[in-house]
Design a protein around this motif. Sequence first.
Motif, PDB file in Angstrom:
ATOM      1  N   PHE A 257       0.814  -1.290   0.045  1.00 20.16           N
ATOM      2  CA  PHE A 257       0.195   0.163   0.107  1.00 20.16           C
ATOM      3  C   PHE A 257       0.889   1.060   0.078  1.00 20.16           C
ATOM      4  O   PHE A 257       0.215   2.227   0.071  1.00 20.16           O
ATOM      5  N   ASN A 258       2.038   1.177   0.220  1.00 16.02           N
ATOM      6  CA  ASN A 258       2.898   2.211   0.280  1.00 16.02           C
ATOM      7  C   ASN A 258       2.463   3.527   0.975  1.00 16.02           C
ATOM      8  O   ASN A 258       2.318   4.644   0.529  1.00 16.02           O
ATOM      9  N   TRP A 259       2.161   3.294   2.493  1.00 15.43           N
ATOM     10  CA  TRP A 259       1.793   4.221   3.171  1.00 15.43           C
ATOM     11  C   TRP A 259       2.756   4.147   4.567  1.00 15.43           C
ATOM     12  O   TRP A 259       2.613   3.294   5.322  1.00 15.43           O
ATOM     13  N   SER A 260       3.529   5.268   4.465  1.00  9.42           N
ATOM     14  CA  SER A 260       4.702   5.565   5.291  1.00  9.42           C
ATOM     15  C   SER A 260       4.129   5.455   6.733  1.00  9.42           C
ATOM     16  O   SER A 260       5.073   5.326   7.531  1.00  9.42           O
ATOM     17  N   TYR A 261       2.963   5.795   7.155  1.00 15.77           N
ATOM     18  CA  TYR A 261       2.532   6.105   8.685  1.00 15.77           C
ATOM     19  C   TYR A 261       2.424   4.680   9.007  1.00 15.77           C
ATOM     20  O   TYR A 261       2.197   4.630  10.385  1.00 15.77           O
ATOM     21  N   ASN A 262       2.090   3.700   8.195  1.00 15.42           N
ATOM     22  CA  ASN A 262       1.696   2.119   8.743  1.00 15.42           C
ATOM     23  C   ASN A 262       0.625   2.304   9.868  1.00 15.42           C
ATOM     24  O   ASN A 262       0.756   1.267  10.437  1.00 15.42           O
ATOM     25  N   LYS A 263      -0.274   3.138   9.977  1.00 16.23           N
ATOM     26  CA  LYS A 263      -1.513   2.887  10.637  1.00 16.23           C
ATOM     27  C   LYS A 263      -2.603   3.787  10.226  1.00 16.23           C
ATOM     28  O   LYS A 263      -2.163   4.743   9.211  1.00 16.23           O
ATOM     29  N   CYS A 264      -3.798   3.788  10.655  1.00 16.87           N
ATOM     30  CA  CYS A 264      -4.830   4.621  10.206  1.00 16.87           C
ATOM     31  C   CYS A 264      -4.888   5.754  11.025  1.00 16.87           C
ATOM     32  O   CYS A 264      -5.010   5.930  12.168  1.00 16.87           O
ATOM     33  N   VAL A 266      -5.843   9.574  12.806  1.00 20.16           N
ATOM     34  CA  VAL A 266      -7.008  10.031  13.481  1.00 20.16           C
ATOM     35  C   VAL A 266      -7.241  11.398  12.732  1.00 20.16           C
ATOM     36  O   VAL A 266      -6.267  12.428  12.866  1.00 20.16           O
ATOM     37  N   GLY A 267      -8.315  11.768  12.169  1.00 23.81           N
ATOM     38  CA  GLY A 267      -8.373  12.975  11.469  1.00 23.81           C
ATOM     39  C   GLY A 267      -9.728  13.601  11.382  1.00 23.81           C
ATOM     40  O   GLY A 267     -10.556  12.870  11.908  1.00 23.81           O
ATOM     41  N   LEU A 289      -5.057  15.845  16.778  1.00 21.70           N
ATOM     42  CA  LEU A 289      -5.411  14.951  15.487  1.00 21.70           C
ATOM     43  C   LEU A 289      -3.892  14.841  14.703  1.00 21.70           C
ATOM     44  O   LEU A 289      -3.012  15.581  15.008  1.00 21.70           O
ATOM     45  N   GLU A 290      -4.100  13.607  13.878  1.00 23.54           N
ATOM     46  CA  GLU A 290      -2.761  13.401  13.074  1.00 23.54           C
ATOM     47  C   GLU A 290      -3.240  13.614  11.502  1.00 23.54           C
ATOM     48  O   GLU A 290      -2.141  13.703  10.712  1.00 23.54           O
ATOM     49  N   ALA A 291      -4.262  13.895  11.151  1.00 19.99           N
ATOM     50  CA  ALA A 291      -4.618  14.043   9.643  1.00 19.99           C
ATOM     51  C   ALA A 291      -5.912  15.199   9.614  1.00 19.99           C
ATOM     52  O   ALA A 291      -6.753  15.175  10.557  1.00 19.99           O
ATOM     53  N   VAL A 292      -5.635  15.966   8.653  1.00 20.27           N
ATOM     54  CA  VAL A 292      -6.736  17.041   8.237  1.00 20.27           C
ATOM     55  C   VAL A 292      -6.901  17.102   6.701  1.00 20.27           C
ATOM     56  O   VAL A 292      -6.099  16.981   5.892  1.00 20.27           O
ATOM     57  N   LYS A 293      -8.145  17.033   6.151  1.00 21.16           N
ATOM     58  CA  LYS A 293      -8.691  17.216   5.019  1.00 21.16           C
ATOM     59  C   LYS A 293      -8.909  18.460   4.596  1.00 21.16           C
ATOM     60  O   LYS A 293     -10.082  19.175   5.373  1.00 21.16           O
ATOM     61  N   ASP A 304       0.800  25.641   6.867  1.00 21.95           N
ATOM     62  CA  ASP A 304       1.669  25.946   7.551  1.00 21.95           C
ATOM     63  C   ASP A 304       1.321  25.953   9.190  1.00 21.95           C
ATOM     64  O   ASP A 304       1.920  25.464   9.893  1.00 21.95           O
ATOM     65  N   LYS A 305       0.078  26.396   9.217  1.00 22.74           N
ATOM     66  CA  LYS A 305      -0.690  26.524  10.614  1.00 22.74           C
ATOM     67  C   LYS A 305      -0.778  25.024  11.075  1.00 22.74           C
ATOM     68  O   LYS A 305      -0.616  24.665  12.283  1.00 22.74           O
ATOM     69  N   LEU A 306      -1.150  24.351  10.372  1.00 14.94           N
ATOM     70  CA  LEU A 306      -1.452  22.828  10.685  1.00 14.94           C
ATOM     71  C   LEU A 306      -0.192  21.982  11.075  1.00 14.94           C
ATOM     72  O   LEU A 306      -0.084  21.295  12.116  1.00 14.94           O
ATOM     73  N   ARG A 307       0.857  22.325  10.402  1.00 15.27           N
ATOM     74  CA  ARG A 307       2.327  21.706  10.611  1.00 15.27           C
ATOM     75  C   ARG A 307       2.723  22.317  11.852  1.00 15.27           C
ATOM     76  O   ARG A 307       3.804  21.878  12.434  1.00 15.27           O
ATOM     77  N   ALA A 308       2.473  23.420  12.095  1.00 14.51           N
ATOM     78  CA  ALA A 308       2.856  24.036  13.692  1.00 14.51           C
ATOM     79  C   ALA A 308       2.193  23.534  14.688  1.00 14.51           C
ATOM     80  O   ALA A 308       2.861  23.404  15.693  1.00 14.51           O
ATOM     81  N   ILE A 309       1.081  22.936  14.665  1.00 15.17           N
ATOM     82  CA  ILE A 309       0.484  22.043  15.591  1.00 15.17           C
ATOM     83  C   ILE A 309       1.185  20.665  15.582  1.00 15.17           C
ATOM     84  O   ILE A 309       1.257  20.388  16.636  1.00 15.17           O
ATOM     85  N   ARG A 310       1.583  20.180  14.543  1.00 15.46           N
ATOM     86  CA  ARG A 310       2.078  18.920  14.501  1.00 15.46           C
ATOM     87  C   ARG A 310       2.779  18.711  13.381  1.00 15.46           C
ATOM     88  O   ARG A 310       2.715  18.763  12.120  1.00 15.46           O
ATOM     89  N   GLY A 311       4.357  18.544  13.377  1.00 16.32           N
ATOM     90  CA  GLY A 311       5.069  18.440  12.337  1.00 16.32           C
ATOM     91  C   GLY A 311       5.054  17.557  11.186  1.00 16.32           C
ATOM     92  O   GLY A 311       5.108  17.830  10.256  1.00 16.32           O
ATOM     93  N   ASP A 312       4.497  16.417  11.833  1.00 13.32           N
ATOM     94  CA  ASP A 312       4.121  15.280  10.622  1.00 13.32           C
ATOM     95  C   ASP A 312       2.804  15.306  10.432  1.00 13.32           C
ATOM     96  O   ASP A 312       2.026  14.098   9.854  1.00 13.32           O
ATOM     97  N   MET A 313       1.766  16.315  10.637  1.00 21.37           N
ATOM     98  CA  MET A 313       0.383  16.358  10.263  1.00 21.37           C
ATOM     99  C   MET A 313       0.390  15.704   8.741  1.00 21.37           C
ATOM    100  O   MET A 313       0.888  16.437   7.798  1.00 21.37           O
ATOM    101  N   PHE A 314      -0.689  14.932   8.442  1.00 21.47           N
ATOM    102  CA  PHE A 314      -0.732  14.576   7.132  1.00 21.47           C
ATOM    103  C   PHE A 314      -2.208  15.333   6.738  1.00 21.47           C
ATOM    104  O   PHE A 314      -3.056  15.716   7.321  1.00 21.47           O
ATOM    105  N   ILE A 315      -1.738  15.937   5.244  1.00 21.27           N
ATOM    106  CA  ILE A 315      -2.885  16.826   4.753  1.00 21.27           C
ATOM    107  C   ILE A 315      -3.219  16.251   3.486  1.00 21.27           C
ATOM    108  O   ILE A 315      -2.414  16.162   2.590  1.00 21.27           O
ATOM    109  N   MET A 316      -4.535  16.384   3.383  1.00 17.47           N
ATOM    110  CA  MET A 316      -5.351  16.153   2.128  1.00 17.47           C
ATOM    111  C   MET A 316      -6.011  17.200   1.663  1.00 17.47           C
ATOM    112  O   MET A 316      -6.473  17.841   2.426  1.00 17.47           O
ATOM    113  N   VAL A 317      -6.084  17.504   0.327  1.00 18.19           N
ATOM    114  CA  VAL A 317      -6.793  18.523  -0.282  1.00 18.19           C
ATOM    115  C   VAL A 317      -8.047  17.997  -1.271  1.00 18.19           C
ATOM    116  O   VAL A 317      -7.714  17.214  -2.052  1.00 18.19           O
ATOM    117  N   ARG A 318      -9.241  18.283  -1.153  1.00 17.16           N
ATOM    118  CA  ARG A 318     -10.402  17.967  -1.873  1.00 17.16           C
ATOM    119  C   ARG A 318     -10.530  19.218  -2.993  1.00 17.16           C
ATOM    120  O   ARG A 318     -10.556  20.188  -2.694  1.00 17.16           O
TER     121      ARG A 318
END
Length: 535
Positions: A257-264, A266-267, A289-293, A304-318
């Motif tokens: 699956f090539n998913w570097s986080y290796n877990k689901c 929380v977002g 949270l660990e992920a935001v869309k 930038d603001k989300l990554r200031a909360i958590r450096g490895d925050m996963f971010i997706m855009v619709r």
Amino acid sequence: MPDSQMMLLPKENYYEWVAAARDYVLKFGCNLTPDPQNATMANVVTIANAPNAYGRDIAQWFKNNFPNARLDVIDVSTPSDLQTALASRISNNDPYGQQQAVFKLRWPTDYPKITQAFGENPDIYRRFGLPGHEGLDIRAPMGANVYACADGTVFQVNDGNGNHPYGIHVRIQHRDGYQTIYAHLQQALATVNQQVKAGDKIGLADSTGNSTGSHLHLTLKKQGATAAGLTNYPHDILDPSPFMLDAVAVMPPPPAFNWSYNKCLVGVNGRADGPLSDADLNAISTARLEAVKLLSTARPEDVDKLRAIRGDMFIMVRLFADFRNRTVRSDEFASWLEGDMANFYNRGVRYFELHNEPNLQIEGWKYSWQDGREFGNWLLDVKNRLKAKFPEAKFGYPGLSPGGNISGQRMDSWAFLSQGDEAVRACDWLACHCYWIDDGDQVAATGGLVYEEYRRRYPDKLLFITEFSNPTDNANWRTKGLQYINYYNRLRNVTGMGAALSFVVSASSGFPNESWRLEDGSLTDIPRVVGARAF
């Protein structure tokens, strides 16, 4: 696809065993090894199964650890026994001893791919009193030919009446008490008492009965198998895989699956109608949270603001536009969104969902496309246009509004998805929407567990739940927060699940029972409860 074969020999007196296999190796080109791990490099493993030779039940070890390997077990006591057994194969020009096999099955479609193996998804099938999937699901588009797997007599043809879960299906009786069942057909082309040969066309594929997409379901039975302890399944059901003559060529490798986080992760979805506010960021931080869309209408600075909360925050855009009551061409959509996408791409965002719930009329159905097939063509054109400009982007097939047909509002989600199959497979990942109204619905196949059917149909696709919630007013905020923790926890270690993104952190209007914070900036109990989770 030709077989690659490795023969596993006992380590003790190894070269005596090698000498016993010499003529067989010269005849058939087999490789030899004393190491079970090395043997897994081949897709056919021939085992010289001498007593206590491997310190374990070696056949069971392979089945547990390498279920896709095809095993050819030769029970012997000495090198001399092995030499005798192999000499018979040499004389019959029969490298795997198949002439001695009781029963073998020919591949029943023109599509060499298994979409769901025997025994998979035990959580789904446990509710039907089964240890797991009770057959093989085999790729077969609507109207594809279905062939008999072996010689026999047709003893039953079900025309689809009576709401049988197999829908239209054909049953064939074979020698030695074996039976095969060919399920979910569009049309049966065989008749009761008809004598058939392996390879005779007996039906056309479809999705009748308890099925959500066109495929062939093949079940194998042997009379008395359950009572004799040959299977842990009821109704004499056996795994067809070892009987398939073509099994090596068709079993897919385990998905990567090539998913570097290796877990689901929380977002949550970001604000429904605009950029993030300080109150939204407070809710996200409080919930740990660990992920935001985000929507493409958000500000790039939100990254930038989300990554200031958590450096490895996963971010997706619709990638999002207004489709209401107008036709939007694929080239127009790509042109409109190119600039917004560039702003996020240049900040390191790589995951982009292409549109939203396209089976709804307000999102383009009946205006920009008439069905899932037309949407799939539209999406592929958008993807190809944007991929040329953003080569590292990973594009996702969008989440659908889950449920059946609603006249003038929604096309059935499973029918829409089936029609768009080519586009789903061409995308880098797949989105899914799951909603429920109470605790029971959260663990229902039509509620919180809709994703399980997505996984069954697309076992090798990285899956994101890009929206989930309890949208009703029949539970307070704290109860919803506890439901969400339970859901995140259920998904945490599901293989191939990228993130679960609750809907929604906030909205100016329209979602009063789902927002994690109110419009006055105050938090509901949801982010506080989620933030107190133990994982």
